[in-house]
Design an enzyme around this catalytic site. Structure first.
Site, PDB file in Angstrom:
ATOM      1  N   LYS A  31       0.835  -1.207   0.000  1.00  0.00           N
ATOM      2  CA  LYS A  31       0.000   0.000   0.000  1.00  0.00           C
ATOM      3  C   LYS A  31       0.866   1.252   0.000  1.00  0.00           C
ATOM      4  O   LYS A  31       2.011   1.250   0.480  1.00  0.00           O
ATOM      5  CB  LYS A  31      -0.971   0.026   1.196  1.00  0.00           C
ATOM      6  CG  LYS A  31      -0.337  -0.025   2.595  1.00  0.00           C
ATOM      7  CD  LYS A  31       0.155   1.310   3.132  1.00  0.00           C
ATOM      8  CE  LYS A  31       0.982   1.154   4.389  1.00  0.00           C
ATOM      9  NZ  LYS A  31       1.765   2.317   4.770  1.00  0.00           N
ATOM     10  N   ASP A 159      -2.513  -2.326   9.609  1.00  0.00           N
ATOM     11  CA  ASP A 159      -2.673  -2.278   8.151  1.00  0.00           C
ATOM     12  C   ASP A 159      -3.224  -3.581   7.570  1.00  0.00           C
ATOM     13  O   ASP A 159      -3.437  -3.667   6.358  1.00  0.00           O
ATOM     14  CB  ASP A 159      -1.317  -1.989   7.483  1.00  0.00           C
ATOM     15  CG  ASP A 159      -0.790  -0.604   7.806  1.00  0.00           C
ATOM     16  OD1 ASP A 159      -1.594   0.284   8.128  1.00  0.00           O
ATOM     17  OD2 ASP A 159       0.443  -0.413   7.717  1.00  0.00           O
TER      18      ASP A 159
HETATM   19  O1  C5P Z   1      -0.279  -1.966  14.207  1.00  0.00           O
HETATM   20  P1  C5P Z   1       1.158  -2.206  13.875  1.00  0.00           P
HETATM   21  O2  C5P Z   1       1.735  -3.396  14.605  1.00  0.00           O
HETATM   22  O3  C5P Z   1       1.437  -2.243  12.420  1.00  0.00           O
HETATM   23  O4  C5P Z   1       1.939  -0.922  14.424  1.00  0.00           O
HETATM   24  C1  C5P Z   1       3.339  -0.901  14.559  1.00  0.00           C
HETATM   25  C2  C5P Z   1       3.712   0.242  15.464  1.00  0.00           C
HETATM   26  O5  C5P Z   1       3.415   1.488  14.813  1.00  0.00           O
HETATM   27  C3  C5P Z   1       2.946   0.295  16.755  1.00  0.00           C
HETATM   28  O6  C5P Z   1       3.581  -0.477  17.738  1.00  0.00           O
HETATM   29  C4  C5P Z   1       2.967   1.773  17.095  1.00  0.00           C
HETATM   30  O7  C5P Z   1       4.200   2.126  17.694  1.00  0.00           O
HETATM   31  C5  C5P Z   1       2.922   2.436  15.748  1.00  0.00           C
HETATM   32  N1  C5P Z   1       1.562   2.843  15.363  1.00  0.00           N
HETATM   33  C6  C5P Z   1       0.985   3.937  15.987  1.00  0.00           C
HETATM   34  N2  C5P Z   1      -0.280   4.321  15.639  1.00  0.00           N
HETATM   35  C7  C5P Z   1      -0.944   3.676  14.661  1.00  0.00           C
HETATM   36  C8  C5P Z   1      -0.376   2.563  14.000  1.00  0.00           C
HETATM   37  C9  C5P Z   1       0.890   2.172  14.378  1.00  0.00           C
HETATM   38  O8  C5P Z   1       1.582   4.551  16.871  1.00  0.00           O
HETATM   39  N3  C5P Z   1      -2.178   4.102  14.326  1.00  0.00           N
END
Ligand code: C5P
Length: 330
Positions: A31, A159
Site C-alpha cells: 500500500k 494495516d
Molecule cells: O499496528 P502495527 O503493529 O502495524 O503498528 C506498529 C507500530 O506502529 C505500533 O507499535 C505503534 O508504535 C505504531 N503505530 C501507531 N499508531 C498507529 C499505528 C501504528 O503509533 N495508528
C-alpha cells in the site's frame, strides 16, 4: 475474537466440508498512503489516524499446505530480514484464524515469496498476514467473510484489514477501521526503496518528539484530531492524477526524513523528473512518485536507480484488489 463474533456457524460449515486442497496460493498488495494524518498518541500508545490507503500492484505471494505442525519459509526480496518462525505475522495470522474457528491443532506449512521490501512503509508484513488469512480460509474451507477476516486481521496489525480489502479506502482508528473511498482512475507509481529499513514504531516516536519540540518552541499548536482531506477525495472522485499529485500528504514524512536525510534527494530528483507528486510512503523509507502514466513511472524508476538516489526502484499501479486466492488445488 470469538467464533460467535465472526458470525461463524459450526453446523453449516460441517455440512459442506469437502476434501482439502493440497495447496492454496494467495497474493496480497503493498500500500501507499495518499494521505496520512496522524493525531496525538492515545492511551494505548497508538496514534489516531485518518489515512487514505491505496493498494498497488507490488504483490507478496503466500502458499499454504496442510501439515502436522506449522512451519514457514521465506524467499525473495529481503527474505533474510524476515523471521522464519512463530513471530512472523503470517504464522500469527494462521494461528489467529485457527483459534477463531476453534481449530486448535491446525498445522499449516506457509511458504512466502516476497516482492515487497521489508520495513519499507509498504505494509509488506501486513500483506503476508492478509494473504495467509485468505489462503487458510480457503484451505480449511471455513467460508469466513472479508469483514470477518478483517476483524481477525486488525488484532495482528493496523494495516492488515486494508491488505485484505485493497482498492482505495479511508482508514480511521489505528488505520484498521475502513470505509471504501469513492475513487476513479488508475494511478502509476515509481517506488524508490531506501538503503535500510525504518521501524514504524520508531518513526511514530520521532514524529511525537519533533512535534513536542516544535510546540515547546512555540512553532506549532499541539496535534489535534486528524481530518480527511476533502480536496484529495474530490481529486480521487475525478480520477485525475494531476489533481491528486499535489494533494498527497504524510504527517510521518518529517520524522522519516529526519531519520534518513538522504530521502530528500530521492524526493527532489523524482520531482525533477516530472513526478506529479512525491511522498514518503507510510513510515518510510520508500518514496512514492505519482507519474503521468506507465512509461513515465518506468522512466522515473530508471532515473532514480541510475543516479544512485535509492537502493532500487520499481514501478507499480493501482488501485488493485486486496488479498486474493490465485491458485487452489493439487
Ligand atoms: O499496528 P502495527 O503493529 O502495524 O503498528 C506498529 C507500530 O506502529 C505500533 O507499535 C505503534 O508504535 C505504531 N503505530 C501507531 N499508531 C498507529 C499505528 C501504528 O503509533 N495508528
Amino acid at each position: 475474537m470469538t467464533v460467535q463474533s465472526c458470525g461463524y456457524d459450526h453446523q453449516v460449515v460441517s455440512s459442506v466440508i469437502r476434501p482439502v486442497p493440497a495447496a492454496v496460493t494467495a497474493t496480497a498488495p503493498a500500500k501507499v498512503n495518499l494521505q496520512l494524518a496522524v493525531g496525538p498518541a492515545r492511551a494505548d500508545g497508538y496514534h489516531a489516524l485518518v489515512t487514505v490507503f491505496h493498494a498497488v500492484s507490488l504483490l507478496d505471494e503466500v502458499t499454504v499446505r496442510p501439515a502436522s505442525r506449522t512451519s514457514i519459509t521465506v524467499a525473495g526480496e529481503d527474505a533474510g530480514l524476515v523471521p522464519a518462525n512463530e513471530s512472523n505475522l503470517a504464522w500469527r495470522a494462521a494461528d489467529a484464524l485457527a483459534a477463531a474457528i476453534g481449530l486448535a491443532e491446525a498445522g499449516v506449512r506457509i511458504d512466502i515469496r516476497k516482492r515487497i521490501p521489508v520495513a519499507a512503509g509498504l505494509a509488506g508484513g501486513s500483506a503476508d498476514a492478509a494473504a495467509t488469512l485468505v489462503a487458510c480460509n480457503d484451505l480449511w474451507q471455513v467460508g469466513l467473510s472479508q469483514a470477518e477476516l478483517c476483524e481477525i486481521g486488525a488484532d495482528l496489525g493496523s494495516d492488515v484489514p486494508f491488505a485484505v480489502v485493497g482498492g482505495i479506502a479511508v482508514g480511521r482508528g489505528r488505520g484498521d477501521v475502513l470505509t471504501p473511498a469513492l475513487a476513479a482512475g488508475n494511478y502509476h507509481w515509481a517506488l524508490a526503496f531506501g538503503q535500510a529499513g525504518l521501524s514504524t514504531a520508531e518513526v511514530y516516536a520521532t514524529c511525537d518528539r519533533l512535534r513536542a519540540r516544535a510546540t515547546a518552541a512555540g512553532n506549532r499548536a499541539p496535534a489535534g484530531e486528524p481530518t480527511l482531506s476533502t480536496p484529495l477525495m474530490a481529486a480521487l472522485r475525478a480520477g485525475d492524477p494531476a489533481q491528486v499529485g499535489p494533494l498527497l500528504s504524510n504527517d510521518l514524512q518529517p520524522a522519516a526524513l529526519s531519520m534518513q536525510p538522504e530521502l530528500r534527494r530521492a524526493l527532489a530528483e523524482g520531482r525533477d523528473y516530472g513526478a506529479l507528486g512525491a511522498i514518503v510512503s507510510g513510515s518510510g523509507p520508500t518514496c512514492a512518485f505519482l507519474a503521468k502514466g506507465a512509461a513515465h513511472a518506468r522512466d522515473i524508476a530508471v532515473a532514480l536507480t541510475s543516479s544512485g538516489a535509492c537502493r532500487a526502484a520499481t514501478r507499480a499501479s493501482g488501485p488493485v484488489p486486496g488479498a486474493s486466492v490465485v491458485k487452489a488445488g493439487a
